[in-house]
Every structure is written in C-alpha cells, then in structure tokens.
Design a protein around this motif. Structure first.
Motif, PDB file in Angstrom:
ATOM      1  N   THR A   1       0.848  -1.180   0.000  1.00 34.37           N
ATOM      2  CA  THR A   1       0.000   0.000   0.000  1.00 34.37           C
ATOM      3  C   THR A   1       0.886   1.235   0.000  1.00 34.37           C
ATOM      4  N   PHE A   2       0.663   2.100  -0.963  1.00 34.94           N
ATOM      5  CA  PHE A   2       1.370   3.370  -1.043  1.00 34.94           C
ATOM      6  C   PHE A   2       0.367   4.486  -0.749  1.00 34.94           C
ATOM      7  N   SER A   3       0.850   5.688  -0.589  1.00 36.05           N
ATOM      8  CA  SER A   3      -0.045   6.787  -0.236  1.00 36.05           C
ATOM      9  C   SER A   3      -1.056   7.076  -1.344  1.00 36.05           C
ATOM     10  N   ASP A   4      -0.709   6.759  -2.600  1.00 30.44           N
ATOM     11  CA  ASP A   4      -1.592   7.106  -3.702  1.00 30.44           C
ATOM     12  C   ASP A   4      -2.135   5.917  -4.497  1.00 30.44           C
ATOM     13  N   TYR A   5      -1.744   4.683  -4.180  1.00 24.40           N
ATOM     14  CA  TYR A   5      -2.297   3.521  -4.877  1.00 24.40           C
ATOM     15  C   TYR A   5      -1.958   2.228  -4.143  1.00 24.40           C
ATOM     16  N   PHE A   6      -2.632   1.154  -4.558  1.00 29.39           N
ATOM     17  CA  PHE A   6      -2.323  -0.193  -4.087  1.00 29.39           C
ATOM     18  C   PHE A   6      -1.539  -0.892  -5.181  1.00 29.39           C
ATOM     19  N   PHE A   7      -0.509  -1.643  -4.795  1.00 27.72           N
ATOM     20  CA  PHE A   7       0.275  -2.428  -5.750  1.00 27.72           C
ATOM     21  C   PHE A   7       0.171  -3.887  -5.340  1.00 27.72           C
ATOM     22  N   VAL A   8      -0.303  -4.728  -6.261  1.00 30.79           N
ATOM     23  CA  VAL A   8      -0.496  -6.145  -5.982  1.00 30.79           C
ATOM     24  C   VAL A   8       0.203  -6.958  -7.060  1.00 30.79           C
ATOM     25  N   VAL A   9       0.969  -7.956  -6.619  1.00 30.67           N
ATOM     26  CA  VAL A   9       1.612  -8.898  -7.530  1.00 30.67           C
ATOM     27  C   VAL A   9       0.992 -10.271  -7.290  1.00 30.67           C
ATOM     28  N   VAL A  10       0.539 -10.896  -8.363  1.00 31.98           N
ATOM     29  CA  VAL A  10       0.016 -12.261  -8.327  1.00 31.98           C
ATOM     30  C   VAL A  10       0.799 -13.044  -9.373  1.00 31.98           C
ATOM     31  N   THR A  11       1.559 -14.037  -8.948  1.00 32.94           N
ATOM     32  CA  THR A  11       2.352 -14.792  -9.910  1.00 32.94           C
ATOM     33  C   THR A  11       2.367 -16.282  -9.600  1.00 32.94           C
ATOM     34  N   GLN A  12       2.219 -17.053 -10.645  1.00 22.29           N
ATOM     35  CA  GLN A  12       2.353 -18.498 -10.553  1.00 22.29           C
ATOM     36  C   GLN A  12       3.625 -18.969 -11.252  1.00 22.29           C
ATOM     37  N   ILE A  13       4.345 -18.025 -11.873  1.00 20.10           N
ATOM     38  CA  ILE A  13       5.548 -18.388 -12.631  1.00 20.10           C
ATOM     39  C   ILE A  13       6.772 -17.570 -12.216  1.00 20.10           C
ATOM     40  N   ASP A  14       6.716 -16.948 -11.060  1.00 20.26           N
ATOM     41  CA  ASP A  14       7.831 -16.173 -10.509  1.00 20.26           C
ATOM     42  C   ASP A  14       8.292 -15.028 -11.404  1.00 20.26           C
ATOM     43  N   LYS A  15       7.356 -14.429 -12.137  1.00 18.04           N
ATOM     44  CA  LYS A  15       7.631 -13.256 -12.970  1.00 18.04           C
ATOM     45  C   LYS A  15       6.489 -12.264 -12.800  1.00 18.04           C
ATOM     46  N   PHE A  16       6.762 -10.996 -13.115  1.00 15.31           N
ATOM     47  CA  PHE A  16       5.735  -9.975 -12.958  1.00 15.31           C
ATOM     48  C   PHE A  16       4.563 -10.175 -13.912  1.00 15.31           C
ATOM     49  N   GLY A  17       4.791 -10.454 -15.152  1.00 11.47           N
ATOM     50  CA  GLY A  17       3.701 -10.662 -16.105  1.00 11.47           C
ATOM     51  C   GLY A  17       3.093  -9.358 -16.561  1.00 11.47           C
ATOM     52  N   THR A  18       1.796  -9.389 -16.822  1.00 11.42           N
ATOM     53  CA  THR A  18       1.064  -8.233 -17.323  1.00 11.42           C
ATOM     54  C   THR A  18       0.784  -7.258 -16.187  1.00 11.42           C
ATOM     55  N   ILE A  19       0.935  -5.977 -16.474  1.00 15.61           N
ATOM     56  CA  ILE A  19       0.690  -4.941 -15.470  1.00 15.61           C
ATOM     57  C   ILE A  19      -0.526  -4.125 -15.900  1.00 15.61           C
ATOM     58  N   LEU A  20      -1.506  -4.058 -15.000  1.00 14.17           N
ATOM     59  CA  LEU A  20      -2.750  -3.353 -15.277  1.00 14.17           C
ATOM     60  C   LEU A  20      -2.983  -2.277 -14.222  1.00 14.17           C
ATOM     61  N   ARG A  21      -3.713  -1.238 -14.607  1.00 12.06           N
ATOM     62  CA  ARG A  21      -4.109  -0.186 -13.671  1.00 12.06           C
ATOM     63  C   ARG A  21      -5.626  -0.145 -13.656  1.00 12.06           C
ATOM     64  N   ALA A  22      -6.215  -0.213 -12.468  1.00 10.85           N
ATOM     65  CA  ALA A  22      -7.667  -0.182 -12.327  1.00 10.85           C
ATOM     66  C   ALA A  22      -8.057   0.910 -11.346  1.00 10.85           C
ATOM     67  N   GLU A  23      -9.141   1.606 -11.659  1.00 12.76           N
ATOM     68  CA  GLU A  23      -9.605   2.652 -10.761  1.00 12.76           C
ATOM     69  C   GLU A  23     -11.118   2.767 -10.823  1.00 12.76           C
ATOM     70  N   SER A  24     -11.662   3.402  -9.818  1.00 13.21           N
ATOM     71  CA  SER A  24     -13.109   3.630  -9.775  1.00 13.21           C
ATOM     72  C   SER A  24     -13.369   5.125  -9.674  1.00 13.21           C
ATOM     73  N   ALA A  25     -14.524   5.520 -10.168  1.00 18.94           N
ATOM     74  CA  ALA A  25     -14.958   6.908 -10.068  1.00 18.94           C
ATOM     75  C   ALA A  25     -16.460   6.892  -9.805  1.00 18.94           C
ATOM     76  N   GLU A  26     -16.926   7.911  -9.113  1.00 17.55           N
ATOM     77  CA  GLU A  26     -18.357   7.989  -8.820  1.00 17.55           C
ATOM     78  C   GLU A  26     -19.102   8.662  -9.954  1.00 17.55           C
ATOM     79  N   LYS A  27     -20.280   8.113 -10.251  1.00 18.36           N
ATOM     80  CA  LYS A  27     -21.174   8.737 -11.222  1.00 18.36           C
ATOM     81  C   LYS A  27     -22.030   9.766 -10.493  1.00 18.36           C
ATOM     82  N   ALA A  28     -22.670  10.619 -11.239  1.00 18.49           N
ATOM     83  CA  ALA A  28     -23.512  11.659 -10.648  1.00 18.49           C
ATOM     84  C   ALA A  28     -24.667  11.070  -9.844  1.00 18.49           C
ATOM     85  N   ASP A  29     -25.150   9.902 -10.239  1.00 18.50           N
ATOM     86  CA  ASP A  29     -26.272   9.284  -9.536  1.00 18.50           C
ATOM     87  C   ASP A  29     -25.840   8.445  -8.332  1.00 18.50           C
ATOM     88  N   GLY A  30     -24.538   8.495  -7.986  1.00 24.58           N
ATOM     89  CA  GLY A  30     -24.042   7.777  -6.820  1.00 24.58           C
ATOM     90  C   GLY A  30     -23.470   6.404  -7.127  1.00 24.58           C
TER      91      GLY A  30
END
Length: 109
Positions: free
Chosen positions: A14-43
């Motif tokens: 956990t960093f001050s501005d994001y979460f960093f998670v590594v999931v590996t079954q082959i002892d390598k980093f693999g694909t790196i993705l960024r995911a985020e959420s935002a609120e819609k006007a209706d909640g």
C-alpha cells in the motif's frame, strides 16, 4: 496460496496514492494493469481497467483487476496497479476465487 497443487505468490503493498499487488504463478511480474473507480452523478460507480504493459489479449487478467478494484473501492478510492502472471492450469474458477480472496485479506485498506 496453493489451489489444486498450483502455488501462487501474492504480494500486496500500500502506497499513499495507490495499491500495488503482484500475483504470480511463474515467478515473474507478467502483465501490469491499472484499475480505478470513479463515482457517477447518480451515486453509482464507474470502473476502468487499462493494460500498461504485457498481454492485451487476455480478458481474464482484466477480470481480475476489475473484481479487485470493485471490492477495494468499497473501502478506499486509491487506484490499483496489478501485476499478474498465471499458468494455463491456474486459470480456473477455484483459482480465481482463492486468489481474489487472498489478495483482499492481505491488502491494507
């Protein structure tokens, strides 16, 4: 975590501005993705997942990132950076559930 004989290493930071998670079954980093959420006007929420590096043709990796950010965003608005590499044998439903649950237990919200 080990599911059906396939060892999966999970690292959560956990960093001050994001979460960093590594999931590996082959002892390598693999694909790196960024995911985020935002609120819609209706909640409601809007979720976005972008592949930063690696495989762009594997929807399962996007599903992992989407599921994790949906759950994490219930407690925090920080985005997620996910590094994930899976064996072909480690891509089943039981693996998905075990990995997602393990990440959620180990991420510091």
């Amino acid at each position: 975590v080990e599911v059906e004989g396939i060892k999966t290493d999970i690292i959560c930071s956990t960093f001050s501005d994001y979460f960093f998670v590594v999931v590996t079954q082959i002892d390598k980093f693999g694909t790196i993705l960024r995911a985020e959420s935002a609120e819609k006007a209706d909640g409601g929420a809007i979720y976005s997942v972008n592949t930063l590096l690696g495989r762009r043709d594997d929807p399962l990796l996007t599903i992992y990132a989407r599921q994790l950010i949906e759950r994490i965003s219930q407690f925090s608005k920080k985005p997620l950076v996910l590094s994930i590499s899976l064996q072909e044998e480690g891509r089943g439903k039981e693996h998905f559930e075990a990995i997602v649950n393990s990440v959620l237990q180990n991420v510091t919200l």
